[in-house]
Design a protein around this motif. Structure first.
Motif, PDB file in Angstrom:
ATOM      1  N   SER A 100       5.104   7.540  -1.501  1.00 30.42           N
ATOM      2  CA  SER A 100       6.277   8.408  -0.325  1.00 30.42           C
ATOM      3  C   SER A 100       6.948   7.450   0.072  1.00 30.42           C
ATOM      4  O   SER A 100       7.196   6.306  -0.283  1.00 30.42           O
ATOM      5  CB  SER A 100       5.559   8.904   0.736  1.00 30.42           C
ATOM      6  N   CYS A 101       8.297   7.748  -0.650  1.00 29.20           N
ATOM      7  CA  CYS A 101       9.915   7.175   0.144  1.00 29.20           C
ATOM      8  C   CYS A 101      10.166   7.529   1.248  1.00 29.20           C
ATOM      9  O   CYS A 101      11.028   6.944   2.011  1.00 29.20           O
ATOM     10  CB  CYS A 101      10.658   6.216  -1.091  1.00 29.20           C
ATOM     11  N   ALA A 102       9.156   8.437   2.188  1.00 26.61           N
ATOM     12  CA  ALA A 102       9.782   8.862   3.256  1.00 26.61           C
ATOM     13  C   ALA A 102       9.270   7.519   4.245  1.00 26.61           C
ATOM     14  O   ALA A 102       8.575   6.906   4.460  1.00 26.61           O
ATOM     15  CB  ALA A 102       9.403  10.019   3.148  1.00 26.61           C
ATOM     16  N   ALA A 103       9.458   8.016   5.596  1.00 29.73           N
ATOM     17  CA  ALA A 103       9.609   7.153   6.817  1.00 29.73           C
ATOM     18  C   ALA A 103       7.997   7.741   7.930  1.00 29.73           C
ATOM     19  O   ALA A 103       7.675   8.820   6.863  1.00 29.73           O
ATOM     20  CB  ALA A 103      10.455   6.613   7.901  1.00 29.73           C
ATOM     21  N   LEU A 121       4.829  -9.834   5.984  1.00 30.64           N
ATOM     22  CA  LEU A 121       4.059  -9.221   6.253  1.00 30.64           C
ATOM     23  C   LEU A 121       2.392  -9.508   6.191  1.00 30.64           C
ATOM     24  O   LEU A 121       1.846  -9.424   6.931  1.00 30.64           O
ATOM     25  CB  LEU A 121       4.406  -7.385   5.153  1.00 30.64           C
ATOM     26  N   TRP A 122       2.837 -10.252   5.435  1.00 29.32           N
ATOM     27  CA  TRP A 122       1.106 -10.919   4.491  1.00 29.32           C
ATOM     28  C   TRP A 122       0.835 -11.995   5.481  1.00 29.32           C
ATOM     29  O   TRP A 122      -0.014 -12.240   6.625  1.00 29.32           O
ATOM     30  CB  TRP A 122       1.542 -11.760   2.962  1.00 29.32           C
ATOM     31  N   ARG A 123       2.019 -12.591   6.074  1.00 31.86           N
ATOM     32  CA  ARG A 123       1.672 -13.825   7.579  1.00 31.86           C
ATOM     33  C   ARG A 123       1.344 -12.904   8.866  1.00 31.86           C
ATOM     34  O   ARG A 123       0.146 -13.480   9.770  1.00 31.86           O
ATOM     35  CB  ARG A 123       2.797 -14.563   7.900  1.00 31.86           C
ATOM     36  N   ARG A 124       1.350 -11.748   8.642  1.00 28.18           N
ATOM     37  CA  ARG A 124       1.726 -11.176   9.940  1.00 28.18           C
ATOM     38  C   ARG A 124       0.081 -10.656  10.112  1.00 28.18           C
ATOM     39  O   ARG A 124      -0.678 -10.221  10.903  1.00 28.18           O
ATOM     40  CB  ARG A 124       2.720  -9.806  10.327  1.00 28.18           C
ATOM     41  N   LEU A 125      -0.194 -10.344   8.910  1.00 28.05           N
ATOM     42  CA  LEU A 125      -1.985  -9.842   8.704  1.00 28.05           C
ATOM     43  C   LEU A 125      -2.816 -10.705   8.755  1.00 28.05           C
ATOM     44  O   LEU A 125      -4.084 -10.557   9.256  1.00 28.05           O
ATOM     45  CB  LEU A 125      -1.144  -8.625   7.246  1.00 28.05           C
ATOM     46  N   GLY A 126      -2.196 -11.776   8.764  1.00 36.57           N
ATOM     47  CA  GLY A 126      -3.305 -12.944   8.503  1.00 36.57           C
ATOM     48  C   GLY A 126      -3.837 -12.971   7.211  1.00 36.57           C
ATOM     49  O   GLY A 126      -5.246 -13.510   7.044  1.00 36.57           O
ATOM     50  N   THR A 184       6.932  -0.661   9.828  1.00 36.49           N
ATOM     51  CA  THR A 184       7.253  -1.368  11.350  1.00 36.49           C
ATOM     52  C   THR A 184       5.990  -2.649  12.035  1.00 36.49           C
ATOM     53  O   THR A 184       5.195  -2.272  10.577  1.00 36.49           O
ATOM     54  CB  THR A 184       7.610  -0.819  12.461  1.00 36.49           C
ATOM     55  N   GLU A 185       6.367  -2.960  12.969  1.00 39.14           N
ATOM     56  CA  GLU A 185       4.736  -4.153  13.008  1.00 39.14           C
ATOM     57  C   GLU A 185       4.250  -2.837  13.479  1.00 39.14           C
ATOM     58  O   GLU A 185       3.061  -3.551  13.275  1.00 39.14           O
ATOM     59  CB  GLU A 185       5.062  -5.220  14.267  1.00 39.14           C
ATOM     60  N   ARG A 186       4.017  -1.838  13.572  1.00 42.78           N
ATOM     61  CA  ARG A 186       3.630  -0.972  14.155  1.00 42.78           C
ATOM     62  C   ARG A 186       2.261  -0.412  12.812  1.00 42.78           C
ATOM     63  O   ARG A 186       1.407  -0.058  12.775  1.00 42.78           O
ATOM     64  CB  ARG A 186       3.939   0.213  15.117  1.00 42.78           C
ATOM     65  N   ASP A 187       2.684  -0.828  11.938  1.00 46.64           N
ATOM     66  CA  ASP A 187       1.824  -0.434  10.787  1.00 46.64           C
ATOM     67  C   ASP A 187       1.120  -1.404  10.501  1.00 46.64           C
ATOM     68  O   ASP A 187       0.529  -0.635   9.079  1.00 46.64           O
ATOM     69  CB  ASP A 187       3.340   0.009   8.963  1.00 46.64           C
ATOM     70  N   ASP A 211       8.007   2.819   0.463  1.00 45.23           N
ATOM     71  CA  ASP A 211       9.504   1.786   0.917  1.00 45.23           C
ATOM     72  C   ASP A 211       8.948   0.682   1.811  1.00 45.23           C
ATOM     73  O   ASP A 211       9.322   0.994   2.741  1.00 45.23           O
ATOM     74  CB  ASP A 211      10.537   2.827   1.432  1.00 45.23           C
ATOM     75  N   LEU A 212       9.321  -0.819   1.471  1.00 45.66           N
ATOM     76  CA  LEU A 212       8.929  -1.613   2.202  1.00 45.66           C
ATOM     77  C   LEU A 212       9.709  -1.914   3.481  1.00 45.66           C
ATOM     78  O   LEU A 212       9.264  -1.352   4.628  1.00 45.66           O
ATOM     79  CB  LEU A 212       8.228  -2.661   1.753  1.00 45.66           C
TER      80      LEU A 212
END
Length: 348
Positions: free
Chosen positions: A227-230, A298-303, A253-256, A248-249
């Motif tokens: 899906s390319c929707a939000a 994203l990878w860094r935020r996820l650790g 948001t960081e909430r995801d 669609d990356l």
């Protein structure tokens, strides 16, 4: 599905297209895909060419697969019919042309002893239910019984379609992609009725998940939901059994982060849409490493371990390329391959 299968069909440093391409020449489209993703780690895909007209569009193409259920085209869109007509025959003819072309340009695939993945896209049951009308002109989404019948018809037709792909391209392993751009709207009750003044009620998430799970289970190989929707419901798709989630990356948001991290840790592949689907100022295709900068962030935020990055991510355009020029579409697919390589070369 065998837990090791996805890594034999794509990656590390894999890229693929979403589905649609510009133009009307099926052979040229197949040549573009196979040429852009010639390296064995990449995932081939069966192109869609909506510019050919009704029946080659996303919805029309999938309705041609339905078993014992037929549609015709009205000014308002696709509507259920009592019998197959010109529109159904045209949709099936376009798909047959696409299969002929990919069969021609994938001769010899898998002969080196390594199977190649071939991604095959169909519209998922919820976007189909939101986009196909009952005889009264209202979306099938408004009738739970009609939705069940539609999903069952799609499952039966899809099984035959996948069998046909296996027969035509014996060296490839089909990867099923369900396209669900309307899924978020179905879940939030934002699909409008025919009058445009109301919306259909939100569908219970458990029902949505169960129906998607039944469709994904039709295929005994890898599956992806796109899906390319939000607001892609990542956790729901993971529970439904999707092996990959394509989105669609830029819309994340960081909430995801939490649900994305849980999915990746559970073995789900992230099909990261990072390459623009239409032309901009040209700079977007000049820096492969820059295109995947958001993935690294994203990878860094996820650790998560940088060493798993190239194995857990497949690089794609943000959405289908039907709205691009043929030249840009070729450049975008080639850029996806270069960007995927940069993830492996420099995961930090």
């Amino acid at each position: 599905m065998d837990d090791t299968q996805p890594t034999t069909l794509w990656g590390p440093a894999a890229a693929t297209g979403v589905g649609s391409l510009p133009g009307t020449d099926a052979r040229e489209a197949a040549k573009t895909v196979t040429g852009s993703f010639e390296a064995p780690q990449h995932l081939l895909h069966l192109p869609e060419l909506p510019a050919r007209g009704p029946g080659a569009d996303m919805l029309g193409r999938t309705t041609g697969l339905l078993a014992e259920m037929y549609v015709h085209l009205e000014p308002s869109g696709w509507r259920i019919s009592d019998r197959p007509g010109r529109d159904t025959r045209r949709a099936r003819a376009w798909l047959g042309e696409d299969l002929d072309a990919i069969e021609e340009f994938t001769q010899g695939v898998g002969e080196a002893g390594r199977p190649r993945g071939l991604k095959v896209s169909v519209v998922g049951p919820w976007t189909l239910a939101a986009g196909v009308e009952r005889r009264n002109g209202e979306a099938m989404l408004g009738d739970p019984g009609a939705v069940r019948d539609l999903a069952a018809s799609l499952a039966e037709g899809l099984a035959g379609h996948l069998a046909d792909v296996r027969r035509r391209v014996p060296g490839a392993v089909p990867v099923l992609q369900l396209d669900e751009p309307s899924l978020t709207a179905v879940l939030t009750g934002d699909v409008r009725t025919a009058s445009g003044y109301r919306t259909h009620p939100a569908v219970d998430r458990a029902v949505v998940e169960a129906t998607l799970g039944e469709l994904l289970a039709v295929h005994d190989g890898p599956t992806v939901v796109h899906s390319c929707a939000a607001g892609v419901p990542v956790a729901l798709l993971r529970r439904a059994g999707a092996d990959g989630i394509s989105l669609d990356l830029s819309l994340l948001t960081e909430r995801d982060d939490e649900v994305i991290g849980e999915a990746v840790e559970d073995g789900v592949t992230l099909f990261a849409g990072v390459v623009p689907a239409t032309e901009g100022d040209g700079r977007a295709l000049s820096d492969p490493a820059g295109s995947v900068g958001g993935v690294r962030s994203l990878w860094r935020r996820l650790g998560l371990s940088p060493g798993l990055l190239a194995e857990s991510v497949v690089v794609t355009p943000t959405c289908g390329l039907a709205g691009a020029s043929p030249a840009y579409a070729r450049q975008a697919l080639a850029h996806c391959a270069r960007a995927a390589r940069s993830l492996a070369d420099n995961p930090q």
